[in-house]
Design a protein around this motif. Sequence first.
Motif, PDB file in Angstrom:
ATOM      1  N   LEU A  37       0.818  -1.217   0.000  1.00  0.00           N
ATOM      2  CA  LEU A  37       0.000   0.000   0.000  1.00  0.00           C
ATOM      3  C   LEU A  37       0.853   1.269   0.000  1.00  0.00           C
ATOM      4  O   LEU A  37       0.357   2.361  -0.227  1.00  0.00           O
ATOM      5  CB  LEU A  37      -0.942   0.009   1.215  1.00  0.00           C
ATOM      6  N   GLU A  38       2.141   1.120   0.243  1.00  0.00           N
ATOM      7  CA  GLU A  38       3.063   2.256   0.188  1.00  0.00           C
ATOM      8  C   GLU A  38       3.539   2.534  -1.234  1.00  0.00           C
ATOM      9  O   GLU A  38       4.189   3.553  -1.476  1.00  0.00           O
ATOM     10  CB  GLU A  38       4.273   2.000   1.091  1.00  0.00           C
ATOM     11  N   ARG A  39       3.247   1.638  -2.160  1.00  0.00           N
ATOM     12  CA  ARG A  39       3.722   1.810  -3.533  1.00  0.00           C
ATOM     13  C   ARG A  39       3.127   3.079  -4.155  1.00  0.00           C
ATOM     14  O   ARG A  39       1.973   3.426  -3.896  1.00  0.00           O
ATOM     15  CB  ARG A  39       3.328   0.600  -4.375  1.00  0.00           C
ATOM     16  N   LEU A  71       4.128   4.065  10.622  1.00  0.00           N
ATOM     17  CA  LEU A  71       4.325   5.108   9.614  1.00  0.00           C
ATOM     18  C   LEU A  71       4.997   6.329  10.227  1.00  0.00           C
ATOM     19  O   LEU A  71       4.741   6.693  11.370  1.00  0.00           O
ATOM     20  CB  LEU A  71       2.975   5.513   9.003  1.00  0.00           C
ATOM     21  N   ASP A  72       5.844   6.967   9.428  1.00  0.00           N
ATOM     22  CA  ASP A  72       6.569   8.165   9.873  1.00  0.00           C
ATOM     23  C   ASP A  72       5.727   9.415   9.586  1.00  0.00           C
ATOM     24  O   ASP A  72       5.505   9.743   8.415  1.00  0.00           O
ATOM     25  CB  ASP A  72       7.903   8.255   9.139  1.00  0.00           C
ATOM     26  N   PRO A  73       5.275  10.142  10.605  1.00  0.00           N
ATOM     27  CA  PRO A  73       4.453  11.346  10.382  1.00  0.00           C
ATOM     28  C   PRO A  73       5.167  12.424   9.570  1.00  0.00           C
ATOM     29  O   PRO A  73       4.522  13.290   8.986  1.00  0.00           O
ATOM     30  CB  PRO A  73       4.168  11.837  11.811  1.00  0.00           C
ATOM     31  N   ALA A  74       6.484  12.364   9.531  1.00  0.00           N
ATOM     32  CA  ALA A  74       7.243  13.374   8.783  1.00  0.00           C
ATOM     33  C   ALA A  74       7.399  13.011   7.308  1.00  0.00           C
ATOM     34  O   ALA A  74       7.877  13.832   6.514  1.00  0.00           O
ATOM     35  CB  ALA A  74       8.623  13.553   9.410  1.00  0.00           C
ATOM     36  N   ALA A  75       6.999  11.821   6.934  1.00  0.00           N
ATOM     37  CA  ALA A  75       7.146  11.379   5.543  1.00  0.00           C
ATOM     38  C   ALA A  75       6.180  12.137   4.627  1.00  0.00           C
ATOM     39  O   ALA A  75       5.086  12.542   5.044  1.00  0.00           O
ATOM     40  CB  ALA A  75       6.895   9.882   5.444  1.00  0.00           C
ATOM     41  N   ASP A  76       6.585  12.308   3.372  1.00  0.00           N
ATOM     42  CA  ASP A  76       5.782  13.077   2.414  1.00  0.00           C
ATOM     43  C   ASP A  76       4.408  12.471   2.200  1.00  0.00           C
ATOM     44  O   ASP A  76       3.419  13.183   2.065  1.00  0.00           O
ATOM     45  CB  ASP A  76       6.524  13.170   1.067  1.00  0.00           C
ATOM     46  N   ARG A  77       4.336  11.144   2.148  1.00  0.00           N
ATOM     47  CA  ARG A  77       3.073  10.483   1.821  1.00  0.00           C
ATOM     48  C   ARG A  77       2.367   9.904   3.060  1.00  0.00           C
ATOM     49  O   ARG A  77       1.537   9.007   2.941  1.00  0.00           O
ATOM     50  CB  ARG A  77       3.336   9.369   0.793  1.00  0.00           C
ATOM     51  N   GLN A  82      -2.233   6.843   5.358  1.00  0.00           N
ATOM     52  CA  GLN A  82      -3.349   6.715   6.298  1.00  0.00           C
ATOM     53  C   GLN A  82      -4.676   6.536   5.554  1.00  0.00           C
ATOM     54  O   GLN A  82      -5.509   5.710   5.938  1.00  0.00           O
ATOM     55  CB  GLN A  82      -3.429   7.948   7.193  1.00  0.00           C
ATOM     56  N   ILE A  83      -4.848   7.314   4.496  1.00  0.00           N
ATOM     57  CA  ILE A  83      -6.082   7.200   3.703  1.00  0.00           C
ATOM     58  C   ILE A  83      -6.155   5.831   3.041  1.00  0.00           C
ATOM     59  O   ILE A  83      -7.230   5.213   2.960  1.00  0.00           O
ATOM     60  CB  ILE A  83      -6.151   8.322   2.648  1.00  0.00           C
ATOM     61  N   GLU A  84      -5.030   5.304   2.582  1.00  0.00           N
ATOM     62  CA  GLU A  84      -5.011   3.959   2.011  1.00  0.00           C
ATOM     63  C   GLU A  84      -5.485   2.940   3.051  1.00  0.00           C
ATOM     64  O   GLU A  84      -6.202   1.988   2.722  1.00  0.00           O
ATOM     65  CB  GLU A  84      -3.604   3.589   1.522  1.00  0.00           C
ATOM     66  N   ALA A  85      -5.067   3.147   4.294  1.00  0.00           N
ATOM     67  CA  ALA A  85      -5.504   2.242   5.359  1.00  0.00           C
ATOM     68  C   ALA A  85      -7.018   2.328   5.549  1.00  0.00           C
ATOM     69  O   ALA A  85      -7.696   1.307   5.712  1.00  0.00           O
ATOM     70  CB  ALA A  85      -4.788   2.593   6.663  1.00  0.00           C
ATOM     71  N   VAL A  86      -7.554   3.548   5.501  1.00  0.00           N
ATOM     72  CA  VAL A  86      -9.009   3.735   5.626  1.00  0.00           C
ATOM     73  C   VAL A  86      -9.729   3.033   4.485  1.00  0.00           C
ATOM     74  O   VAL A  86     -10.718   2.314   4.697  1.00  0.00           O
ATOM     75  CB  VAL A  86      -9.371   5.232   5.655  1.00  0.00           C
ATOM     76  N   TRP A  87      -9.241   3.245   3.262  1.00  0.00           N
ATOM     77  CA  TRP A  87      -9.881   2.609   2.093  1.00  0.00           C
ATOM     78  C   TRP A  87      -9.818   1.076   2.202  1.00  0.00           C
ATOM     79  O   TRP A  87     -10.774   0.389   1.815  1.00  0.00           O
ATOM     80  CB  TRP A  87      -9.189   3.066   0.812  1.00  0.00           C
ATOM     81  N   THR A  88      -8.707   0.559   2.726  1.00  0.00           N
ATOM     82  CA  THR A  88      -8.577  -0.888   2.853  1.00  0.00           C
ATOM     83  C   THR A  88      -9.525  -1.424   3.921  1.00  0.00           C
ATOM     84  O   THR A  88     -10.129  -2.491   3.752  1.00  0.00           O
ATOM     85  CB  THR A  88      -7.126  -1.272   3.186  1.00  0.00           C
ATOM     86  N   HIS A  89      -9.663  -0.689   5.026  1.00  0.00           N
ATOM     87  CA  HIS A  89     -10.626  -1.090   6.054  1.00  0.00           C
ATOM     88  C   HIS A  89     -12.037  -1.147   5.460  1.00  0.00           C
ATOM     89  O   HIS A  89     -12.807  -2.066   5.763  1.00  0.00           O
ATOM     90  CB  HIS A  89     -10.600  -0.110   7.227  1.00  0.00           C
ATOM     91  N   ARG A  90     -12.371  -0.196   4.621  1.00  0.00           N
ATOM     92  CA  ARG A  90     -13.687  -0.214   3.986  1.00  0.00           C
ATOM     93  C   ARG A  90     -13.815  -1.408   3.044  1.00  0.00           C
ATOM     94  O   ARG A  90     -14.882  -2.011   2.926  1.00  0.00           O
ATOM     95  CB  ARG A  90     -13.926   1.082   3.201  1.00  0.00           C
ATOM     96  N   THR A  91     -12.723  -1.765   2.367  1.00  0.00           N
ATOM     97  CA  THR A  91     -12.736  -2.903   1.445  1.00  0.00           C
ATOM     98  C   THR A  91     -13.027  -4.202   2.178  1.00  0.00           C
ATOM     99  O   THR A  91     -13.765  -5.058   1.679  1.00  0.00           O
ATOM    100  CB  THR A  91     -11.385  -3.010   0.712  1.00  0.00           C
ATOM    101  N   ILE A  92     -12.466  -4.347   3.392  1.00  0.00           N
ATOM    102  CA  ILE A  92     -12.627  -5.604   4.126  1.00  0.00           C
ATOM    103  C   ILE A  92     -13.775  -5.527   5.144  1.00  0.00           C
ATOM    104  O   ILE A  92     -14.026  -6.484   5.874  1.00  0.00           O
ATOM    105  CB  ILE A  92     -11.323  -6.006   4.839  1.00  0.00           C
TER     106      ILE A  92
END
Length: 364
Positions: A37-39, A71-77, A82-92
């Motif tokens: 999901l980091e890709r 996840l590193d809060p200072a990272a660009d993405r 975090q949003i990817e995690a939300v979308w994945t939670h909705r998927t499952i």
Amino acid sequence: RRDRKSGRIWRIVPKGAELQDPPQIHGAKIDQLVKNLERPEYRYRYWTKRELKKHDSKKVATALDSWVKKLDPAADRYRHHQIEAVWTHRTIGTERPDLLIDILESDHADARAAATKQLRYWHKAIGEDRALQLLKKSASDDDGIVRMEAVIAANYIATPAALEAIAPAFDLPMGNHLKFTAQCSLMSANLAPYWQGDDAFAEKLPKIAEFTKNWDRHAKLANSISTRNSKDAGFDSQEGLKTVEISCVPERMLYTKTKFTVKPDQPVKLVFTNPDATQHNLVIVEPGALEEIGLAGNEMAKDPDGIKKHFVPKNKKVLHATKLLGQDTGEVLRFKAPKNPGVYPYLCTFPGHWVIMKGEMVVK
């Protein structure tokens, strides 16, 4: 994608991203799939979520929670992950309301917009009172896309309190997309019963009531400034495009914007609208030509065909001009800014208006 002529397969990656080997998806373990999901490539993330859906949802949710904590809060993405995690939670089919609240309170507008969209589905998990607070905050957001998502979310929550919560969106500037969205949402079967035929509605939510009374006006204005052909669309897609919106102050013969700045030779999309009962135009002229063109516009009052010519003088110092616009109409000027730096005045050449109805386009 495959090139039709050569048969070669091309891999498309976001600009600036490093080219990586394709990830393992089919047959990969849950932890590896979550790591995918980091890709940066959207399609890999999409296929990964489909693969995760085949696994036990509790195990996937646990792996997602562990990944988000690392996840590193200072990272660009960071917010995107975090949003990817939300979308994945909705998927499952699992929910993480605390994660969504954290994103909603971030300083990243795109993240707030994506999270506001999820309020449609997780508002019950968050709790009615807290969800309405968050919805109201999104409806007051500085970013128009966040406000638009709030207006749509209210349609899904579908309560009188949700309708009240989005009232701040109607106090702020509304572009055509938000106006259209607001009309669709208010007229939906979920929200319409809470305001149609309710005499107390106008008193309680005056801005929304005013908006509902002016739908025809909004539609007329939107139609007059819509993109009409591929040439206009091509111009609007240019890199570095400067969009400027100028309207008229009703009954005061003033522009809402009296100064804007552009770069030399920059593509400019100027959206001019007139909500006033009096006709107005907008004419951009050479530096120092304000009075000359203004007086020439006055002289056109003597010409029986002056109004047919939109009171725009035939003069080489006139660079760009709109038609004379009636109430609730608009026009879009598309042009390249002058190459020479300077102050380029703009004015309304309707006889007598130019003395106070004027502004400056600064090229620097």
